[in-house]
Write an enzyme that holds these catalytic residues in place. Structure first.
Site, PDB file in Angstrom:
ATOM      1  N   LYS A 169       0.833  -1.208   0.000  1.00  0.00           N
ATOM      2  CA  LYS A 169       0.000   0.000   0.000  1.00  0.00           C
ATOM      3  C   LYS A 169       0.866   1.256   0.000  1.00  0.00           C
ATOM      4  O   LYS A 169       0.655   2.163  -0.796  1.00  0.00           O
ATOM      5  CB  LYS A 169      -0.900  -0.008   1.237  1.00  0.00           C
ATOM      6  N   ASN A 170       1.846   1.310   0.901  1.00  0.00           N
ATOM      7  CA  ASN A 170       2.596   2.559   1.032  1.00  0.00           C
ATOM      8  C   ASN A 170       3.549   2.820  -0.137  1.00  0.00           C
ATOM      9  O   ASN A 170       4.034   3.941  -0.297  1.00  0.00           O
ATOM     10  CB  ASN A 170       3.315   2.621   2.391  1.00  0.00           C
ATOM     11  N   CYS A 177      -5.043  13.562  12.091  1.00  0.00           N
ATOM     12  CA  CYS A 177      -5.263  12.134  11.902  1.00  0.00           C
ATOM     13  C   CYS A 177      -5.275  11.464  13.262  1.00  0.00           C
ATOM     14  O   CYS A 177      -4.977  12.081  14.268  1.00  0.00           O
ATOM     15  CB  CYS A 177      -4.166  11.589  11.003  1.00  0.00           C
ATOM     16  N   ARG A 216       0.595  14.974  12.581  1.00  0.00           N
ATOM     17  CA  ARG A 216       1.385  14.465  11.445  1.00  0.00           C
ATOM     18  C   ARG A 216       1.770  15.653  10.570  1.00  0.00           C
ATOM     19  O   ARG A 216       1.167  15.902   9.531  1.00  0.00           O
ATOM     20  CB  ARG A 216       0.594  13.410  10.664  1.00  0.00           C
ATOM     21  N   PRO A 217       2.792  16.394  10.996  1.00  0.00           N
ATOM     22  CA  PRO A 217       3.181  17.603  10.277  1.00  0.00           C
ATOM     23  C   PRO A 217       3.769  17.281   8.901  1.00  0.00           C
ATOM     24  O   PRO A 217       4.201  16.159   8.653  1.00  0.00           O
ATOM     25  CB  PRO A 217       4.259  18.222  11.184  1.00  0.00           C
ATOM     26  N   ILE A 218       3.769  18.294   7.998  1.00  0.00           N
ATOM     27  CA  ILE A 218       4.434  18.118   6.695  1.00  0.00           C
ATOM     28  C   ILE A 218       5.476  19.222   6.482  1.00  0.00           C
ATOM     29  O   ILE A 218       5.807  19.552   5.353  1.00  0.00           O
ATOM     30  CB  ILE A 218       3.431  18.061   5.520  1.00  0.00           C
ATOM     31  N   ASP A 219       5.961  19.756   7.610  1.00  0.00           N
ATOM     32  CA  ASP A 219       6.932  20.860   7.512  1.00  0.00           C
ATOM     33  C   ASP A 219       8.180  20.480   6.712  1.00  0.00           C
ATOM     34  O   ASP A 219       8.731  21.288   5.966  1.00  0.00           O
ATOM     35  CB  ASP A 219       7.326  21.350   8.920  1.00  0.00           C
ATOM     36  N   ASP A 255       3.960   0.808  12.084  1.00  0.00           N
ATOM     37  CA  ASP A 255       2.729   0.215  11.547  1.00  0.00           C
ATOM     38  C   ASP A 255       2.481  -1.202  12.058  1.00  0.00           C
ATOM     39  O   ASP A 255       1.406  -1.753  11.832  1.00  0.00           O
ATOM     40  CB  ASP A 255       2.791   0.164  10.006  1.00  0.00           C
ATOM     41  N   ARG A 268      -9.057   0.437   3.673  1.00  0.00           N
ATOM     42  CA  ARG A 268      -8.079   1.292   2.984  1.00  0.00           C
ATOM     43  C   ARG A 268      -6.795   0.557   2.700  1.00  0.00           C
ATOM     44  O   ARG A 268      -6.062   0.912   1.786  1.00  0.00           O
ATOM     45  CB  ARG A 268      -7.694   2.468   3.893  1.00  0.00           C
TER      46      ARG A 268
HETATM   47  N1  EPU Z   1       7.495  14.278  10.518  1.00  0.00           N
HETATM   48  C1  EPU Z   1       7.708  15.608  10.767  1.00  0.00           C
HETATM   49  N2  EPU Z   1       7.600  16.485   9.724  1.00  0.00           N
HETATM   50  C2  EPU Z   1       7.290  16.095   8.481  1.00  0.00           C
HETATM   51  C3  EPU Z   1       7.105  14.741   8.209  1.00  0.00           C
HETATM   52  C4  EPU Z   1       7.217  13.844   9.266  1.00  0.00           C
HETATM   53  O1  EPU Z   1       7.956  15.990  11.890  1.00  0.00           O
HETATM   54  O2  EPU Z   1       7.231  16.971   7.595  1.00  0.00           O
HETATM   55  C5  EPU Z   1       7.622  13.305  11.612  1.00  0.00           C
HETATM   56  C6  EPU Z   1       6.297  12.570  11.888  1.00  0.00           C
HETATM   57  O3  EPU Z   1       5.473  13.293  12.776  1.00  0.00           O
HETATM   58  C7  EPU Z   1       6.784  11.267  12.448  1.00  0.00           C
HETATM   59  C8  EPU Z   1       8.096  11.013  11.714  1.00  0.00           C
HETATM   60  O4  EPU Z   1       8.496  12.268  11.191  1.00  0.00           O
HETATM   61  O5  EPU Z   1       7.048  11.386  13.821  1.00  0.00           O
HETATM   62  C9  EPU Z   1       8.051  10.029  10.601  1.00  0.00           C
HETATM   63  O6  EPU Z   1       6.943  10.270   9.761  1.00  0.00           O
HETATM   64  P1  EPU Z   1       6.949   9.901   8.219  1.00  0.00           P
HETATM   65  O7  EPU Z   1       7.013  11.162   7.433  1.00  0.00           O
HETATM   66  O8  EPU Z   1       7.975   8.860   7.970  1.00  0.00           O
HETATM   67  O9  EPU Z   1       5.510   9.292   8.022  1.00  0.00           O
HETATM   68  P2  EPU Z   1       4.605   9.414   6.748  1.00  0.00           P
HETATM   69  O10 EPU Z   1       5.434   9.442   5.519  1.00  0.00           O
HETATM   70  O11 EPU Z   1       3.580  10.474   6.901  1.00  0.00           O
HETATM   71  C10 EPU Z   1       4.462   6.878   6.246  1.00  0.00           C
HETATM   72  C11 EPU Z   1       3.379   5.865   6.095  1.00  0.00           C
HETATM   73  C12 EPU Z   1       2.756   5.577   7.440  1.00  0.00           C
HETATM   74  C13 EPU Z   1       3.835   5.068   8.370  1.00  0.00           C
HETATM   75  C14 EPU Z   1       5.010   6.042   8.438  1.00  0.00           C
HETATM   76  C15 EPU Z   1       6.189   5.426   9.178  1.00  0.00           C
HETATM   77  C16 EPU Z   1       2.538   6.319   3.891  1.00  0.00           C
HETATM   78  C17 EPU Z   1       1.456   6.859   3.049  1.00  0.00           C
HETATM   79  N3  EPU Z   1       2.371   6.394   5.199  1.00  0.00           N
HETATM   80  O12 EPU Z   1       3.847   8.032   6.776  1.00  0.00           O
HETATM   81  O13 EPU Z   1       1.823   4.533   7.201  1.00  0.00           O
HETATM   82  O14 EPU Z   1       3.301   4.885   9.645  1.00  0.00           O
HETATM   83  O15 EPU Z   1       5.475   6.368   7.106  1.00  0.00           O
HETATM   84  O16 EPU Z   1       7.254   6.282   9.232  1.00  0.00           O
HETATM   85  O17 EPU Z   1       3.543   5.811   3.390  1.00  0.00           O
HETATM   86  C18 EPU Z   1      -0.020   3.184   7.674  1.00  0.00           C
HETATM   87  O18 EPU Z   1       0.305   2.514   6.687  1.00  0.00           O
HETATM   88  O19 EPU Z   1      -0.909   2.818   8.500  1.00  0.00           O
HETATM   89  C19 EPU Z   1       0.656   4.456   7.902  1.00  0.00           C
HETATM   90  C20 EPU Z   1       0.179   5.375   8.730  1.00  0.00           C
END
Ligand code: EPU
Length: 422
Positions: free
Chosen positions: A23-24, A117, A122-125, A309, A401
């Site tokens: 999925k991811n 969520c 879940r920031p995207i900074d 996960d 999902r």
């Molecule tokens: N983070 C930040 N800033 C950002 C992005 C991330 O502080 O801009 C922090 C997050 O808050 C977290 C850490 O960095 O503490 C890691 O987050 P990451 O960005 O790796 O997560 P993600 O890309 O949003 C993906 C998977 C998640 C999975 C995480 C594991 C997808 C679509 N989602 O999320 O999958 O838990 O990686 O790192 O690939 C799931 O499948 O159930 C799921 C939630």
């Protein structure tokens, strides 16, 4: 009318399961396909609702798409930089990959994102910091992210990720593949799904090196063409079925697994005393001797550490161990909403500070419980399979999902699971 999953628990399962495409990976590969100028064919795409949502979104952007028997064909020739501040795009978090894909291809994008969520913040900074470093102007207006390249093309640069992030690493790769010059991402995430996305992009003509290490180099190219690519197997789905097999199964073979991808998970099960046989691309769970099952201490980390996960799906098994287990989720400390639901089923589990405490052996009885997110849902399905009596799970759209055909798969192993509408 809402859909619910009803499980009549206590059945012993056995048989075979074949794992679907990840999925991811798929949720990043599909946005990546629109960057090509000609047809991209993805094989082994999982038949899950997130994939169907992404297909609708890229159709709105002008792509011509077919999806049959796991093969997704995307003709992106007429894709345009459609502004999508609201609508379907807000239905899934992985829509953030359209920011990188559209910005990379057209130099502009408007992408609405879902709000909070159930895993906590879940920031995207880091995604935004990466786009800005490549020369984009980024503004958030009413929950939609507006991006525009300040120059004719994005300009390659060196980006250090403050936190290791799967999403930010992939998004910056997407934006940088057509930038001018060589982009270097330092402290990049190393998840197998990132390698999968880079493999697709390289087959499309991109020049990405170093994926799987924490320094990735991307030489920008002028165009990307169509290709054929197979999605890697889903390591989280594999871990979920392994957890099911260990908790309620005997002689269950899980096929289509890249066992290296779940090393940290398997080594925890080994420590607990689960009887596992590892094959070339399969795993068999033999018979678990619960009188000998040891509790465990689990801390989640970025890959290759124990995956966040999988902490919820492994929790029901910990309830069968002889003693108290501890889980610390360092990636998403707020990923705890399954615990009160397990407690309703009779589990002895609690959250103290950052630590989830799971006391075994705990006997579960069926109850009506709600899935707060995808992996919490998987945890409740496993708990329902273990419990005595009937478990009814609500909010099952989260489960659908990410797990393709889960009800039929479980029933084929001998479970008694059905979908109802109430
Ligand atoms: N983070 C930040 N800033 C950002 C992005 C991330 O502080 O801009 C922090 C997050 O808050 C977290 C850490 O960095 O503490 C890691 O987050 P990451 O960005 O790796 O997560 P993600 O890309 O949003 C993906 C998977 C998640 C999975 C995480 C594991 C997808 C679509 N989602 O999320 O999958 O838990 O990686 O790192 O690939 C799931 O499948 O159930 C799921 C939630």
């Amino acid at each position: 009318m809402t859909k619910k999953i009803v499980i009549n628990g206590g059945k012993k399962l056995s048989g075979e399961v074949s794992i679907s495409g990840a999925k991811n990976s798929a949720v990043a590969l599909i946005p990546a396909t629109i960057m090509a100028d000609s047809t991209v064919i993805l094989e082994d795409v999982p038949d899950i609702s997130d994939v169907h949502s992404l297909i609708e979104i890229i159709r709105e952007m002008g792509a011509v798409v077919t999806f049959e028997d796991g093969t997704l064909t995307v003709d992106p020739a007429n894709v345009f930089a459609k502004k999508m501040p609201t609508g379907k795009i807000q239905s899934l978090r992985a829509s953030y990959y359209f920011m990188g894909a559209l910005l990379g291809k057209f130099g502009e994008a408007v992408v609405g994102l879902p709000g909070g969520c159930h895993l906590g913040p879940r920031p995207i900074d880091l995604h935004i910091k990466g786009f800005e470093a490549l020369g984009a102007q980024v503004e958030t207006i009413n929950g939609a992210v507006h991006l525009e390249s300040k120059n004719e093309r994005l300009l390659a640069t060196r980006i250090f990720m403050d936190t290791v992030s799967v999403g930010a690493t992939i998004n910056v790769i997407l934006a940088a593949v057509r930038a001018q010059g060589v982009t270097v991402i330092e402290n990049a995430a190393r998840e197998p799904e990132i390698i999968d996305v880079a493999t697709l992009l390289n087959n499309m003509g991109a020049k990405i090196r170093g994926v799987g290490t924490n320094v990735i180099r991307i030489q920008g190219v002028d165009e990307l063409h169509g290709c054929r690519h197979s999605v890697i197997p889903d390591r989280i789905e594999a871990g979920t079925y392994i957890s099911i097999a260990a908790a309620v199964g005997e002689n269950i073979t899980i096929k289509n697994v890249i066992t290296d991808h779940i090393d940290s998970f398997i080594s925890k099960l080994d420590e607990m005393g689960v009887d596992i046989t590892i094959g070339e691309d399969w795993v068999r769970i033999n018979k678990t001797d619960f009188t000998q099952l040891e509790p465990s201490k689990i801390k989640t980390f970025a890959y290759p550490g124990f995956a966040t996960d999988l902490q919820q799906p492994i929790t029901p098994l910990l309830l069968m161990a002889n003693g108290t287990s501890e889980i610390i989720d360092t990636i998403y400390p707020g990923r705890i909403n399954h615990i009160p639901e397990l407690v309703r089923m009779g589990a002895k589990a609690s959250v103290e500070g950052d630590v989830i405490l799971v006391q075994g052996p705990s006997k579960l009885t069926g109850a009506e419980v709600a899935a707060s997110d995808l992996r919490a849902g998987a945890c409740l399905v496993i708990a329902g399979l273990m419990a005595e009596g009937e478990t009814k799970i609500t909010n099952i759209e989260y489960i659908l999902r990410g797990y393709s055909d889960i009800i039929n798969t479980l029933n084929s192993l001998g479970a008694d699971v059905r979908l109802i509408e109430e």
